[in-house]
Design a protein around this motif. Structure first.
Motif, mmCIF file in Angstrom:
data_model
loop_
_atom_site.group_PDB
_atom_site.id
_atom_site.type_symbol
_atom_site.label_atom_id
_atom_site.label_comp_id
_atom_site.label_asym_id
_atom_site.label_seq_id
_atom_site.Cartn_x
_atom_site.Cartn_y
_atom_site.Cartn_z
ATOM 1 N N GLU A 170 0.919 -1.330 0.133
ATOM 2 C CA GLU A 170 0.512 0.103 0.598
ATOM 3 C C GLU A 170 0.644 0.962 -0.031
ATOM 4 O O GLU A 170 0.574 2.417 -0.486
ATOM 5 C CB GLU A 170 -1.350 0.211 1.165
ATOM 6 N N TRP A 206 -6.222 -5.366 -6.519
ATOM 7 C CA TRP A 206 -6.278 -3.540 -6.160
ATOM 8 C C TRP A 206 -5.357 -2.756 -6.647
ATOM 9 O O TRP A 206 -4.543 -3.225 -7.780
ATOM 10 C CB TRP A 206 -5.762 -3.661 -4.787
ATOM 11 N N THR A 208 -7.498 -2.038 -1.606
ATOM 12 C CA THR A 208 -7.010 -2.271 -1.283
ATOM 13 C C THR A 208 -7.228 -2.984 -0.396
ATOM 14 O O THR A 208 -8.622 -2.459 0.456
ATOM 15 C CB THR A 208 -5.402 -2.100 -0.281
ATOM 16 N N THR A 209 -7.305 -4.210 0.545
ATOM 17 C CA THR A 209 -7.276 -5.382 1.411
ATOM 18 C C THR A 209 -7.572 -4.481 2.814
ATOM 19 O O THR A 209 -8.911 -4.566 3.345
ATOM 20 C CB THR A 209 -6.626 -6.521 2.360
ATOM 21 N N SER A 210 -6.576 -2.900 2.751
ATOM 22 C CA SER A 210 -7.023 -2.402 4.356
ATOM 23 C C SER A 210 -8.339 -1.099 3.894
ATOM 24 O O SER A 210 -8.313 -1.059 2.846
ATOM 25 C CB SER A 210 -6.041 -2.063 4.794
ATOM 26 N N TYR A 246 -9.199 2.582 4.841
ATOM 27 C CA TYR A 246 -8.546 3.992 5.277
ATOM 28 C C TYR A 246 -9.525 5.055 5.373
ATOM 29 O O TYR A 246 -10.702 4.493 4.938
ATOM 30 C CB TYR A 246 -7.791 4.766 4.141
ATOM 31 N N LYS A 272 -6.010 3.812 9.119
ATOM 32 C CA LYS A 272 -5.676 2.550 7.862
ATOM 33 C C LYS A 272 -5.845 1.685 9.315
ATOM 34 O O LYS A 272 -6.011 1.508 10.374
ATOM 35 C CB LYS A 272 -4.459 1.619 7.730
#
Lengths: 575, 396
Positions: free
Chosen positions: A94, A134, B91-93, B95, B108
Motif C-alpha cells: 500500500e 487492487w 486494497t484489502t485494508s 482507510y 488504516k
C-alpha cells in the motif's frame, strides 16, 4: 556449517520479534546470511520465508526488504528469477515508497534474466500485476513494461502492448495517470507504423480524459510524439491537442505545458507547429494564474533560443516588460533567474534598448530573491553589455542586500562576491565593497562570519597578496586583539583559510605572529583553535623556523589543563 | 405519509447512557459494508455489515483523538470527532479520515495474521509458519496538522482519490494524501480579523466532478468553487443567495439564516442547504433564485428565545437527499428525522429514539438527531440521535 546455522538462527529469531528496530537490523544483514548459506539453500528456504515477511504490515520493514532483495541478485546469479515472487508481493504494497523500491529491484533483476526466464517468470508476473484486484499492483505494473519491451519477441510484444493499453483505459484515474506517465518510455521503442496505428487513438483518449490529473501526465506524450511522428501526422493529430492543452480550463494542466514548453521547442518536428508556438507561449507568460506564469518564465531562455529574433522582439519582449512588474513576487523572481540568458540571444544593441530598464527595476525590487537571482547570473549579461551601465545601481543593490535583516540573504550575496569582484575591477571594488567584506567578518551570525573568511580567501586569490596586505590584514590584526573572544576566533579561522593562498614569507611574517599571540589566551576555545590553525599552517609551505616554533608551542599546549586543548594539540602534532 | 413506513426494520447499535458522551459523526463506506461513528470522546467505532442477515456487527473501535492543551493560546483542544470520511476501497485494508477541531488523521484498519511456528522437526533450520487467526488493528497512517487556525468543521474527499479538502471558519485547505502539507484554497479572512462578517459553516465536494466544491456560510450563502480556475479560489465561481423567509425581520433573522449543512444530489446538479428553520434547493445553473425554499420548522418560532438561551439555535443539523431526488431528509428535535416529498409537499417523521412515549408537545432539545447518512445502494439509513446510534433497513 555451524557458522551458517548460527547466522541463520539469529536471523530468524530477530525477524520473529515484535520490535521493528530489531527486524530492520536483521534485514540489513540479509546479503551476508544469503552468501553464507549459499544459493541453493537461499532459493529453497530463505526466499519463501521472505515472501511471508513481505506480507507483514510494517512499512519500514517492507521498504528495507525491497531494497535488500535487489542486492541478492549477485548471490543468485543465474537463478535470479526466483527473487520475483517476493518482489511481486512487495509491488502490491500500500505504501508508495515500498512499491517504488520493489519496482526498482525488479528492474535490477530483469537485467540479469535470460530470454527463457523472462518468458516464463517475468511476463506472467507482469500479467498478474496488471490484472490485480487492487490499484496498487496496477500502478507498479505500469513502470515495468518499457524496461522489458526491447528484450521480447514480436508475439510477446503484441500481448504486453495490449495489456498496457488496457491499463491506459482503466476505471481508476490513478491507474490511468501512472500509465500516461509511462507511455512516453514505451513510445520511443515502437516503430512509426505502430505508433500511428495504436498510440495515436490512445493519446487522444488520455489527452481528453475527464480527470485533470490524467491529462496532466499526458503532456509528456506530446513531446515524445513530436519526436517520432512525421510532419503530416504532427499537423493532423498532435497540433490540435497541443492547442487544447494550452487553453485547458484547469490551470494545473496549463502549468504542465508551460513546464514542458522548452522540450516541445527542442523537439524534432517543431517546424510544423512553429506557427502556434510563439503566440501560445506568450499566452502562458500572461496567463491569469501566477503559478503558470512562473513556470513559463523559468524557461524563457530555453524557448527564446529556438525563436527568431524578430519574433522575440515583437512578441516576447513586451511580455517580459509586463512580467517585470507582475504583482506576484514569485513570477518576478523566476523572471530574474531566466532573463540573464536573453542578452546573448538578442545581442547588445537590442538589450540596451529594451532590457536595461528592466534590469534596473530588478535591482531595486522589494523581494530579495528577485535581486539575488539576478545578481547571481550577472556575468552572462555583463559579457554582452559591459558593466558600466549597471554598476551604479548594482553597487547600490549589493550594499542594500549586504545589510538585509535576514541573514540568509546576506549569506547569498557573500557567495556571489567572488563572481562579481572580477566584473567590477579592483578600483570599484575597493571603493564600495571592500569595507563591506570586512564588516561581515564581524557579523553577529556565525554562518556569515564563516562565509566571509572563505570569501576573503577567494578575494586574495583573485586580487593578489599585496592587495590583501593592504586591505584585509589590518582588520585581522585588530580583531586578534578584540576583547570579545568570538572576534579572536574569527582571526584564527581567517588565517586558516588564508594560509592556503598566501606565500610563505607573508605567512611567517604577517600572519603567524598573530597566531602566536593567542597561544596563551585565557579562553580555552581560542587555545584549541590555535592548535587547529597551527596544524593547518604546517600543511602549507613554511620555513624551518616556523616549524620549530609550532612544535614547541604544541608541546606547551599539550600540557594544558583543558582536555579539549590537549586533544587538539595531539591531533595537530600528528599532522 | 408512507415515506417513513419502509424504514421499519431497525437495529440499535449504540445507546450511551451518559449524557456527556454523544455521537458526533456518522458515515458509511462507499460500498456500505462499513459504518463508522465518531463520538465526543474521540473514539471511532466501526460496524460491519453481516453477510448472513440484515444487520451490522461491531467490527473495531479505537481512540482517534485525545483532548490536548494548546499552550500558546491556553485553551483546550477537544477530542470530539467532527467528521469521518472513508476513502474509496482500493486494497484489502480500509482507510478513513477522521478529524477533530484541529487535526486530521488518516487511519488504516487492517487485518493482521497471527502467526505461529509449527515446526515439529527438531533438525530443520527454517521455521514453518502458519496463520492462527486474524486480528483487526488500526494504525495511524498519517497526520495532517497545523494547517488551521480556527476550528475545523468539515472534511471531504475529491473524486480523483488522491486529495481532500478541510474547512474551518475562515479558510478551506486542499491536501494530498501523500504529503503533510496543505495548500490554501479559499481564504475569507479579512484584513482585520475582528471585522469578520461571515464565516464558513460547512463544506462538501461534488459527487462526480473532481474540481467543484461548495461551502455554506453564516449569512445563508452557498458558494461554489472550482479548483481548476486558479490556485487560490479567492472569490467563489458562483454564489447562491436567496432572501430570508422572514415573516418579520427580527433579532434572530441573521442567526436563522446561517446554514448548518449543504449537500449535492447524486447527479450533482442540485444543491440542498439547511438553515435553522428551512431547507433550500438550488439548481446549480440558476443563481438568481432557489428552486424551492421549504419552511419545515415554523413551529420553532414561538420558542426562539429559549432556544437561543440554551444555544440550541446553533445546532448543526445535517441534511441529505433521500433515495431519489424528490425526497429530502433532515434531522430535528425530539429524536425525529423529518422526511419531505417535493412533489406532494408531504412531510413525515421517523422517530429514532428509544423511549416510545417521548412524544410530548414540547420541543425536547436534549434529544436531537444531528447526524444521519443514507446509503442508497444498500438501502440503509444510519441515524445518530445524541447518544443513540441506529440503522434502519428498508424493505424495498
Amino acid at each position: 556449517m555451524a557458522n551458517h546455522e548460527s547466522l541463520l538462527n539469529i536471523f530468524f529469531e530477530e525477524m520473529g520479534m515484535d520490535d521493528s528496530g530489531v527486524k530492520l537490523n536483521a534485514l540489513r544483514t540479509l546479503s551476508e546470511v544469503a552468501t553464507s548459506v549459499g544459493p541453493e539453500v537461499t532459493a529453497s528456504s530463505l526466499l519463501p520465508f521472505l515472501q511471508d515477511v513481505a506480507k507483514e504490515p510494517e512499512d519500514d520493514v517492507l521498504l528495507l526488504l525491497a531494497e535488500q532483495v535487489g542486492c541478492l541478485v549477485d548471490i543468485l546469479d543465474g537463478n535470479t528469477q526466483l527473487l520475483l515472487p517476493v518482489l511481486e508481493e512487495l509491488a502490491t504494497a500500500e505504501e508508495p515508497s515500498v512499491r517504488g523500491k520493489a519496482v526498482d529491484s525488479i528492474i535490477i533483476v530483469l537485467d540479469n534474466l535470460d530470454q527463457e526466464s523472462i518468458k516464463e517468470n517475468y511476463l506472467p508476473m507482469l500479467a498478474r500485476l496488471s490484472a490485480g484486484n487492487w490499484f496498487t499492483s496496477k500502478i507498479s505494473a505500469c513502470s515495468l513494461f518499457s524496461p522489458v519491451y526491447p528484450k521480447l519477441e514480436d508475439g510477446d510484444k503484441l500481448s504486453i502492448r495490449t495489456i498496457f493499453y488496457g491499463l491506459c483505459a482503466d476505471n481508476l484515474p490513478m491507474v490511468r495517470k501512472a500509465a500516461a506517465e509511462n507511455l512516453p518510455n514505451l513510445v520511443t521503442q515502437l516503430s512509426l507504423e505502430l505508433t500511428k496505428q495504436e498510440i495515436l487513438p490512445l493519446f487522444n483518449e488520455l489527452a481528453t480524459d475527464k480527470q485533470d490529473s490524467v491529462r496532466l501526465c499526458s503532456v509528456g506524450n506530446v513531446v515524445a510524439l513530436l519526436n517520432i511522428l512525421d510532419e503530416a501526422d504532427v499537423d493532423q493529430y498532435v497540433k490540435p491537442i497541443l492547442l487544447d492543452y494550452c487553453n485547458d480550463p484547469a490551470w494545473r494542466v496549463r502549468w504542465m505545458v508551460a513546464d514542458k514548453f522548452e522540450d516541445i521547442c527542442n523537439a524534432r518536428n517543431v517546424a510544423v507547429i512553429n506557427s502556434i508556438i510563439p503566440s501560445n507561449y506568450v499566452n502562458l507568460l500572461c496567463d491569469s494564474e501566477a503559478e503558470v506564469r512562473t513556470a513559463a518564465a523559468s524557461h524563457l531562455t530555453g524557448v527564446c533560443s529556438t525563436l527568431e529574433l524578430e519574433l522575440i522582439l515583437s512578441s516576447v519582449i513586451p511580455c517580459i516588460k509586463r512580467l517585470a512588474n507582475d504583482e506576484s513576487k514569485f513570477v518576478r523572481a523566476s523572471l530574474a533567474k531566466s532573463i540573464t540568458g536573453i542578452p546573448e540571444i538578442i545581442g547588445r544593441e537590442n538589450t540596451v534598448n529594451n532590457l536595461i530598464e528592466i534590469f534596473l527595476e530588478m535591482l531595486k525590487d522589494d523581494f530579495p530573491d528577485v535581486r539575488l537571482n539576478f545578481i547571481n547570473d550577472l556575468s552572462n549579461i555583463t559579457e554582452i553589455i559591459g558593466i558600466d551601465e549597471l554598476s551604479q545601481h548594482l553597487l547600490h543593490a549589493i550594499t542594500k542586500l549586504a545589510q538585509d535583516l535576514n541573514w540568509r540573504v546576506r549569506l547569498k550575496i557573500i557567495e556571489s562576491i567572488p563572481v562579481l569582484a572580477p566584473l567590477l575591477g579592483v578600483e570599484k571594488f575597493n571603493e564600495r565593497l571592500a569595507p563591506l567584506c570586512l564588516t561581515w567578518l564581524g557579523d553577529r551570525v556565525c554562518a556569515i562570519r564563516d562565509a566571509s573568511t572563505e570569501n576573503l580567501k577567494n578575494l586574495t586569490a583573485l586580487f593578489g597578496v599585496e592587495w590583501a596586505k593592504e586591505h584585509i590584514f589590518p582588520q585581522i590584526n585588530r580583531f586578534s586583539k578584540h576583547p570579545n573572544y568570538l572576534y579572536r576566533m574569527t582571526t584564527l579561522f581567517a588565517i586558516s583559510s588564508l594560509s592556503t593562498v598566501v606565500d610563505t614569507k607573508t605567512l611567517s611574517d604577517d600572519l603567524f605572529p598573530l597566531v602566536l599571540g593567542l597561544v596563551n589566551d585565557p579562553v580555552p576555545n581560542i587555545r584549541l583553535n590555535v592548535c587547529k590553525t597551527m596544524g593547518k599552517i604546517s600543511q602549507s609551505d613554511i620555513n624551518q623556523e616556523v616549524t620549530e616554533i609550532i612544535a614547541e608551542k604544541l608541546e606547551q599546549l599539550k600540557a594544558d589543563q583543558d582536555s579539549d586543548v590537549y586533544y587538539f594539540a595531539m591531533l595537530a602534532q600528528n599532522e | 405519509d408512507g415515506m417513513t413506513e419502509e424504514w421499519n426494520s431497525r437495529q440499535l447499535l449504540a445507546n450511551y447512557q451518559t449524557k456527556t458522551k454523544t455521537i458526533t459523526a456518522v458515515t458509511f463506506s462507499d460500498d456500505g459494508d462499513l459504518l463508522a461513528s465518531g463520538d465526543s470522546d474521540g473514539f471511532v467505532t466501526l460496524y460491519q455489515a453481516s453477510k448472513t442477515n440484515q444487520a451490522y456487527e461491531h467490527y473495531h473501535s479505537f481512540s482517534s483523538h485525545q483532548t490536548t492543551f494548546d499552550y500558546l493560546k491556553s485553551i483546550n483542544i477537544f477530542s470530539a470527532i467532527k467528521q469521518i470520511r472513508f476513502l474509496p476501497k482500493h486494497t484489502t485494508s480500509d482507510y478513513l479520515l477522521s478529524t477533530n477541531e484541529k487535526t486530521i488523521k488518516l487511519w488504516k484498519i487492517g487485518q493482521k495474521n497471527i502467526k505461529r511456528n509449527n515446526n515439529t522437526e527438531p533438525d530443520s533450520l527454517f521455521p514453518k509458519v502458519s496463520t492462527q487467526s486474524k486480528e483487526i488493528y488500526s494504525e495511524e497512517a498519517k497526520t495532517y496538522k497545523m494547517a488551521h487556525e480556527y476550528d475545523i468543521h468539515s472534511i471531504d474527499i475529491l473524486t480523483d482519490g488522491e486529495s481532500f479538502l478541510s474547512a474551518d471558519d475562515l479558510s478551506i485547505n486542499l491536501w494530498n494524501f501523500e504529503s503533510s502539507q496543505a495548500f490554501n484554497v479559499t481564504n475569507t479572512i479579512p484584513d482585520v480579523v475582528e471585522n469578520t462578517q461571515e464565516v464558513i459553516t460547512c463544506t462538501t465536494t461534488h459527487p462526480t466532478h473532481n474540481s467543484l466544491f461548495i461551502w455554506g456560510t453564516s449569512t445563508g450563502c452557498v458558494n461554489l468553487g472550482d479548483l481548476r480556475s486558479s490556485s487560490i479560489v479567492d472569490s467563489p465561481n458562483s454564489v447562491y443567495k436567496g432572501k430570508i423567509i422572514a415573516q418579520s425581520e427580527s433579532f434572530f433573522s441573521e442567526i436563522l439564516s446561517s446554514l448548518s449543512s449543504v449537500a449535492f444530489s447524486e447527479d450533482g446538479n442540485t444543491i440542498l442547504a439547511r438553515d435553522y428553520l428551512s431547507l433550500h434547493l438550488w439548481d446549480i445553473r440558476k443563481r438568481k433564485k432557489p428552486i424551492d425554499s421549504i419552511l419545515l420548522f415554523n413551529h420553532y418560532r414561538p420558542h426562539l428565545c429559549s432556544l437561543y438561551v440554551d444555544n440550541s439555535i446553533f445546532d448543526p443539523f445535517s441534511c441529505s437527499f433521500g433515495k431519489d431526488d424528490d425526497t429530502l431528509i433532515t434531522g430535528s428535535y425530539n429524536n425525529n428525522l423529518v422526511f419531505y416529498n417535493r412533489n406532494t409537499s408531504a412531510q413525515d417523521s421517523l422517530y429514532v429514539g428509544t423511549d416510545p412515549e417521548g412524544e410530548s408537545g414540547e420541543i425536547d432539545t436534549e434529544n436531537k438527531v444531528l447526524q444521519m447518512y443514507l446509503h442508497k445502494q444498500k438501502n440503509v439509513l444510519a441515524t445518530a440521535g445524541s447518544n443513540i446510534l441506529s440503522v434502519f433497513f428498508s424493505e424495498h
